[in-house]
Scaffold this active site. Sequence first.
Site, PDB file in Angstrom:
ATOM      1  CE  LYS A  96      -2.694   2.217   3.531  1.00  0.00           C
ATOM      2  NZ  LYS A  96      -3.261   3.483   3.186  1.00  0.00           N
ATOM      3  N   GLY A 157      -7.516   9.927   9.433  1.00  0.00           N
ATOM      4  CA  GLY A 157      -7.745  10.224  10.836  1.00  0.00           C
ATOM      5  C   GLY A 157      -8.828  11.247  11.118  1.00  0.00           C
ATOM      6  CB  ALA A 184      -7.736   7.544   4.513  1.00  0.00           C
ATOM      7  N   GLY A 185     -10.245   8.205   6.312  1.00  0.00           N
ATOM      8  CA  GLY A 185     -11.255   9.214   6.608  1.00  0.00           C
ATOM      9  C   GLY A 185     -12.623   8.671   6.967  1.00  0.00           C
ATOM     10  CG  ASN A 206      -5.602   2.058  11.816  1.00  0.00           C
ATOM     11  OD1 ASN A 206      -4.407   2.016  11.602  1.00  0.00           O
ATOM     12  ND2 ASN A 206      -6.070   1.700  12.987  1.00  0.00           N
ATOM     13  CB  THR A 207      -8.536   6.652  12.899  1.00  0.00           C
ATOM     14  OG1 THR A 207      -7.287   6.839  12.231  1.00  0.00           O
ATOM     15  CG2 THR A 207      -8.597   7.556  14.109  1.00  0.00           C
TER      16      THR A 207
HETATM   17  C1  LIG Z   1      -3.493   2.503   8.563  1.00  0.00           C
HETATM   18  C2  LIG Z   1      -3.483   3.181   7.290  1.00  0.00           C
HETATM   19  O1  LIG Z   1      -3.119   2.644   6.293  1.00  0.00           O
HETATM   20  C3  LIG Z   1      -3.943   4.584   7.238  1.00  0.00           C
HETATM   21  O2  LIG Z   1      -2.935   5.346   6.676  1.00  0.00           O
HETATM   22  C4  LIG Z   1      -5.194   4.571   6.454  1.00  0.00           C
HETATM   23  O3  LIG Z   1      -5.140   5.400   5.391  1.00  0.00           O
HETATM   24  C5  LIG Z   1      -6.413   4.618   7.291  1.00  0.00           C
HETATM   25  O4  LIG Z   1      -6.929   5.883   7.539  1.00  0.00           O
HETATM   26  P1  LIG Z   1      -7.954   6.127   8.755  1.00  0.00           P
HETATM   27  O5  LIG Z   1      -7.138   5.961   9.988  1.00  0.00           O
HETATM   28  O6  LIG Z   1      -8.481   7.510   8.546  1.00  0.00           O
HETATM   29  O7  LIG Z   1      -9.023   5.084   8.680  1.00  0.00           O
END
Ligand SMILES: CC(=O)[C@@H](O)[C@H](O)COP(=O)(O)O
Length: 260
Positions: A96, A157, A184-185, A206-207
Amino acid sequence: MWNLADQQIESRLFIGSAMYPSPKIMADAIRASRADVVTVSLRRQAQQASAQNIFWETIKETGLHVLPNTAGCHSVKEAVTTSQMARELFDTNWIKLEVIGDEYSLQPDPFALLEATRELIAQGFEVFPYCTDDLVLCEKLVDAGCRILMPWGAPIGTGKGLINPYALKQLRQRMPDITLVVDAGIGAPSHAAQAMELGYDAVLLNTAIARSPDPVTMARGFGAAVEAGRCAYEAGIMPEKDLAQPSTPTLGTPFWQQNG
Ligand SMILES: CC(=O)[C@@H](O)[C@H](O)COP(=O)(O)O
């Protein structure tokens, strides 16, 4: 089952492995999410080597496909070197690819991303580029050899969800044969379901799970939302109408007046 870079997998949720309160909670959350792919950062900071080892062991024990990432890289050189280390460490050509261009928004640098992608594909990597939702950039990444693209929903994040659903929808329509993953986001299960309803192949987050007060329950919720969104997409979502239409027929004879 669906095909991701020549692997048959079940789940359409890709999960991150950073920022959990403990390795045990991370493992429990990953299991609860029913994800088949976990992304790990090579540049992960651990205070002690022993903590680092526990982390790697926990990831290995999940038995999931590992998608190493280049989070924290700001240049082509850094991203390429990190990818090469990841290939050695995890024995996979999946990467990735993140090349951050702006420290404030963590927006990927499209020029460096494209350059690093070309270099890594020439070296035999399966590149999963973390990119913006810009159509022209996405087309150039595909021309460079990407079979998978990971446009952002919102900056990493932030939990803002899909800030430009129009652009994401356009990408899906213009690239029917490319595997598209919103990365993400994503802040809430409803955001993940929305991405799936648009016809995206998967979401990566993730976050929202790791930073939840209850990561395991949240992970279960995200797993269910991704499945729900995909079911809706496959079934076909009803078109919106301006005029109200009764859902109960008003014609005919009420059943209590019918003979027999
Ligand atoms: C863990 C990872 O790969 C992050 O860089 C990803 O882009 C997830 O983003 P969020 O934490 O906003 O879900």
